[in-house]
Design an enzyme around this catalytic site. Structure first.
Site: not given
Length: 352
Positions: A95, A97, A145-147
């Site tokens: 991905e 951001y 952020v994407h955890i």
């Protein structure tokens, strides 16, 4: 106008944290933006144009960001600018951001950088940059952020705990600058896994409500999307969740695919206000209107997986064994003993 990721440059200019920034900041996981998945860019831009800057997760390619920028300029009648990180992720799944902002309200200052994770904890290392309000000059560092979701909450906790070290790193990279950590955290803000962040004085901007769409009409679950901030460092005057299905025709299942399975969250800084009448149909819902719970007889696999000791496999068993009358009956599920069910009861996440 497009930016690419720039080399880290740390600016030292500091403006008083008491200044009024007068802007709306959004954060949105726009499900797989850029895949060939019938995404309705008109609806996405219709929502996003009401923020002054938005942190985007699950951007699958930069061409999609360019398309969204064009759509949002057409929708708003104003010039916007965007920047994206390089592709991030392990194995074959990646991905980007992104940040997308209105030029009349927000300026990029410096320091766009992907975190150098020397301990290799993050599947997708956070991305940050320093911005300022055009209206007031207030500077702020915004991190994105994407955890990782994983197969259970336990898979998410190492990254959540590592955010404390990242939070301290942000303070070093953007000295004397208020900081915000935005994103899809895949964990409720009241979970004990946030203890390291709270020990550093960070708090969630939104503490109640839900930001993920259930498959059933009108069902919401999981406050996963949020901002983390230090109290007093920025003048946050309002906050909320844009529960967008009320704005468009279509049920939850359809809108999960054509728009997103996550609702955007937002905060207002200074005297900025989100126009409740700005959208065609419906309003921007307050994040504090309701407290959501997990219904054993209605919840999806994702919702049930939020319960202690329940991952996707046990969630599937719970669904197969419906209907449920009492929480204590969950001991019928393989692997859920008396102690595990007691933890579920004490979490107070299940609807009474």
């Amino acid at each position: 106008m497009r930016f690419t990721t720039v080399t880290l440059v740390v600016a030292t200019t500091f403006l008083s944290s008491e200044a009024s920034a007068d802007i709306i900041i959004g954060s949105w996981n726009i499900k797989n933006l850029g895949w060939n998945n019938n995404k309705d860019y008109e609806k996405v831009s219709h929502i996003a144009q009401h923020f002054d800057i938005v942190a985007i997760q699950e951007l699958m390619n930069e061409e999609a960001l360019e398309r969204l920028e064009v759509e949002i300029e057409d929708a708003s009648g104003e010039r916007w600018t965007s920047m994206a990180s390089h592709a991030l992720g392990r194995s074959t799944y990646h991905e980007h951001y992104a940040f997308l902002w209105r030029e009349s309200a927000v300026s990029y200052v410096s320091g766009a950088v992907v975190y150098i994770d020397d301990r290799d904890v993050f599947a997708r290392e956070p991305f940050s940059a320093k911005f300022s309000s055009v209206r007031s000059g207030q500077a702020f560092a915004l991190a994105n952020v994407h955890i990782t979701y994983g197969s259970s909450i336990g898979d998410r906790l190492p990254e959540i705990e590592a955010l404390a070290r990242y939070w301290e790193w942000l303070d070093e990279v953007y000295p004397d600058t208020p900081q915000l950590l935005a994103g899809d955290f895949n964990l409720r803000p009241d979970h004990q896994g946030w203890s390291p962040m709270r020990e550093l004085g960070a708090v969630p901007a939104i503490s109640e409500g839900a930001s993920t769409l259930g498959l059933s009409e009108g069902v919401w679950a999981n406050l996963y999307d949020n901002f983390w901030k230090t109290p007093g460092h920025l003048n946050v005057t309002d906050r909320g969740i844009v529960q967008f299905p009320a704005l468009f025709e279509g049920d939850h299942a359809t809108l999960r695919d054509t728009v997103s399975d996550h609702a955007p969250v937002w905060i207002a800084l200074g005297d900025a206000t989100l126009e409740l009448t700005a959208l065609d149909d419906g309003t921007f819902e307050s994040a504090d209107d309701e407290v959501y719970c997990i219904d054993l007889n209605e919840a999806t696999v994702d919702q049930l997986s939020e319960l202690p000791n329940v991952g996707p496999v046990r969630a599937g068993q719970i669904i197969e064994m419906r209907p449920w009358g009492r929480i204590e009956a969950l001991t019928r599920v393989s692997g859920l003993g008396t102690a595990s069910v007691k933890a579920i009861v004490e979490s107070e996440l299940v609807c009474s």
